[in-house]
Structure formats: C-alpha cells, structure tokens
Scaffold this active site. Structure first.
Site, PDB file in Angstrom:
ATOM      1  N   GLY A  45      16.997  -1.004  12.722  1.00 44.45           N
ATOM      2  CA  GLY A  45      16.607  -2.194  11.679  1.00 44.45           C
ATOM      3  C   GLY A  45      17.825  -2.279  10.759  1.00 44.45           C
ATOM      4  N   LEU A  75      12.321  -5.995  18.502  1.00 47.87           N
ATOM      5  CA  LEU A  75      13.037  -7.334  18.597  1.00 47.87           C
ATOM      6  C   LEU A  75      12.683  -8.250  17.548  1.00 47.87           C
ATOM      7  CD1 LEU A  75      12.266  -8.024  22.329  1.00 47.87           C
ATOM      8  CD2 LEU A  75      14.267  -6.842  21.188  1.00 47.87           C
ATOM      9  N   ARG A  77      13.455  -7.470  14.311  1.00 49.63           N
ATOM     10  CA  ARG A  77      14.507  -7.392  13.246  1.00 49.63           C
ATOM     11  C   ARG A  77      15.589  -6.367  13.783  1.00 49.63           C
ATOM     12  NH1 ARG A  77      10.725  -3.564  13.973  1.00 49.63           N
ATOM     13  NH2 ARG A  77      10.982  -1.244  14.124  1.00 49.63           N
ATOM     14  N   ASN A 135      14.774   8.703   9.135  1.00 45.73           N
ATOM     15  CA  ASN A 135      13.905  10.036   8.710  1.00 45.73           C
ATOM     16  C   ASN A 135      14.829  10.858   7.686  1.00 45.73           C
ATOM     17  OD1 ASN A 135      14.973  12.637  10.402  1.00 45.73           O
ATOM     18  ND2 ASN A 135      14.825  10.877  11.730  1.00 45.73           N
ATOM     19  N   CYS A 194       7.833   2.108   9.623  1.00 44.54           N
ATOM     20  CA  CYS A 194       7.603   0.748   9.540  1.00 44.54           C
ATOM     21  C   CYS A 194       6.300   0.206  10.537  1.00 44.54           C
ATOM     22  CB  CYS A 194       8.719  -0.221  10.005  1.00 44.54           C
ATOM     23  SG  CYS A 194       9.419   0.202  11.555  1.00 44.54           S
TER      24      CYS A 194
END
Length: 267
Positions: A45, A75, A77, A135, A194
C-alpha cells in the site's frame, strides 16, 4: 555518496526537464538522484505508489524487499499491480514494472522476509531505506539494522484515513531512531491490519507520495545535491496526515537515552 557526481547523459535530460528547471533541484540535484540507492521495505500500500514516484524521479537504484504475493484485495490501493499479477511475487512484479517504466534504472528484487538475521545483508549499501511494511517486528528489525549500518530511515504507515511519515537517523548523535518512537513493546508480529480496519486507497497514495517527496528531500540534503535543496532532512520529525479533516500536523521525536538500539548503553 562517496563517488563523484556524473552529469546526466544527454538522452536523459528531456525526461527530467521538469525537475531540472526547478532551482531547488537543477541538474546537480537530478544527478544526485540518478546515483542514489534506495531500498523499499515492502511494495504494498505504501511501497507501490511510492515506487512509482521514486522511479519517475530517476532514483538510479531501487532495492525492493517483499515476501508477499499479489492478492485481489491489494488492487484497490497497490497501483502497480493488475489482475494478471494475482498470486505472483510482489517484489518480482514490482521489479518488472520498474524495468518497463524506465529501463535505465537498476532494480534489485528480494522475494524474502526481512528478519534481524538478514536485515543488514538486504539493506546494506543503500543511501536510504523507505519502510512501508505492515508489522512492528519487521519495522523494528529494519530500524535496528539502519542504526547499525549508519543508514537513514524514512518510515511511513497508513490505515483507514490516517497516515504518518517520519525521518529517523538514530546513527547520528542526539537523533532518534524508530525504536525511540515506538519503544520495545511492539517487538511482535501482531498489529492492526487493513483487512480488519479498512483503508481508503487514495489515503495510501497520499501518504506514499508524501513519503516519496520526503525521500527526495532527504537524498538532496544528505548528499549535497543542489545547495539548499528542498530544505533540511527533518530528522526526528513525524508528519501525521488526516484524510477526513483533511489536515497535516507535525511533531518532533526525541532520542531516548535508554533505547537499546541507539541509546547511550547500546553496543
């Protein structure tokens, strides 16, 4: 960068003409970017749109590190991928995108997970690391390696409608590293995702493009490109982007004397 700057080849001048006419960049600044080596930790992202602008800026060598494969949910972002890329290595497909976009650039893809054991090998020899991974364990491994290697770190993160971008130089006296910012409690793989929280795709683009601009600022400031360049490197400054307001605010991160990576007792 210790090697003398080489002028841009004549066949590259037109491509970067809109940079060269900027007094803050000029030909000297563009030559700095052409010889720069930047590692992107993650090409998702953050890394995907950041990569587009770094490649478009003519960063000479791009090192891409990502062990993930493209998923259909990406896809929305991750703008360099297409449905044909689903199931394939993100690092490999991102490298293919760079080669198609500008064959004059050097791109190195590492389709593997970065760990404390291999971080120095994967990140060695670059002028800047842009970390957009997902992470804290990996982020801290990247940060610790940057301190040990003496490499500047640009950290970028995004979620829902918020983004953050900060420049860290824990290898320099009195400057904070990323671990100074988040502490040791996040040395784990768990973090908000997300998938659970959602993310506006354009928010990832805003954060990533701002990170790319900060990367250019830092490279010019650190390597003596155009005198003055885009301003100072903004070490220890974190910028918070709010997509709902919309607004941006900034604050300074102080070095932690007790930090186990860059503090007074760090080995």
């Amino acid at each position: 960068m210790s090697t003398p700057l080489s002028p841009l080849p004549a066949n590259r001048l037109n491509r970067f003409a809109r940079h060269i006419v900027l007094p803050e960049l000029g030909g000297a600044g563009q030559a700095v970017l052409a010889q720069a080596r930047v590692a992107l930790m993650g090409v998702g992202g953050i890394g995907s749109p950041a990569l587009q602008y770094l490649a478009a800026a003519g960063i000479g060598t791009l090192v891409l590190i990502d062990s993930d494969v493209v998923d259909e949910t990406n896809l929305q972002r991750q703008t360099i991928f297409t449905p044909d890329d689903i199931g394939q290595s993100k690092a490999a497909r991102a490298a293919d995108w760079v080669r198609a976009f500008d064959p004059a650039l050097t791109v190195i893809a590492h389709d593997q997970r970065l760990t404390p054991d291999n971080a120095a090998t994967l990140l060695g020899g670059v002028d800047l690391v842009l970390d957009g991974c997902d992470n804290f364990a990996t982020r801290l491994a990247v940060s610790d390696a940057c301190v040990a290697l003496g490499t500047p770190l640009l950290s970028a993160a995004v979620g829902r409608f918020q983004g953050q971008v900060g420049a860290f130089a824990g290898h320099l006296p009195g400057q904070a590293c990323y671990r100074c910012y988040v502490g040791d409690a996040f040395d784990a793989d768990d973090c908000d995702t997300c998938a659970a929280d959602g993310m506006l795709g354009a928010m990832a683009g805003w954060t990533a493009s701002f990170a790319a601009m900060q990367a250019i600022r830092l490279l010019l400031a650190e390597t003596g490109g155009r005198p003055g360049g885009l301003g100072d490197a903004q070490w220890g400054k974190l910028h918070l982007l709010d997509g709902l307001a919309p607004s941006m605010r900034s604050f300074a991160i102080a070095a932690d004397p007790a930090c186990k990576a860059c503090g007074e007792s760090a080995s």
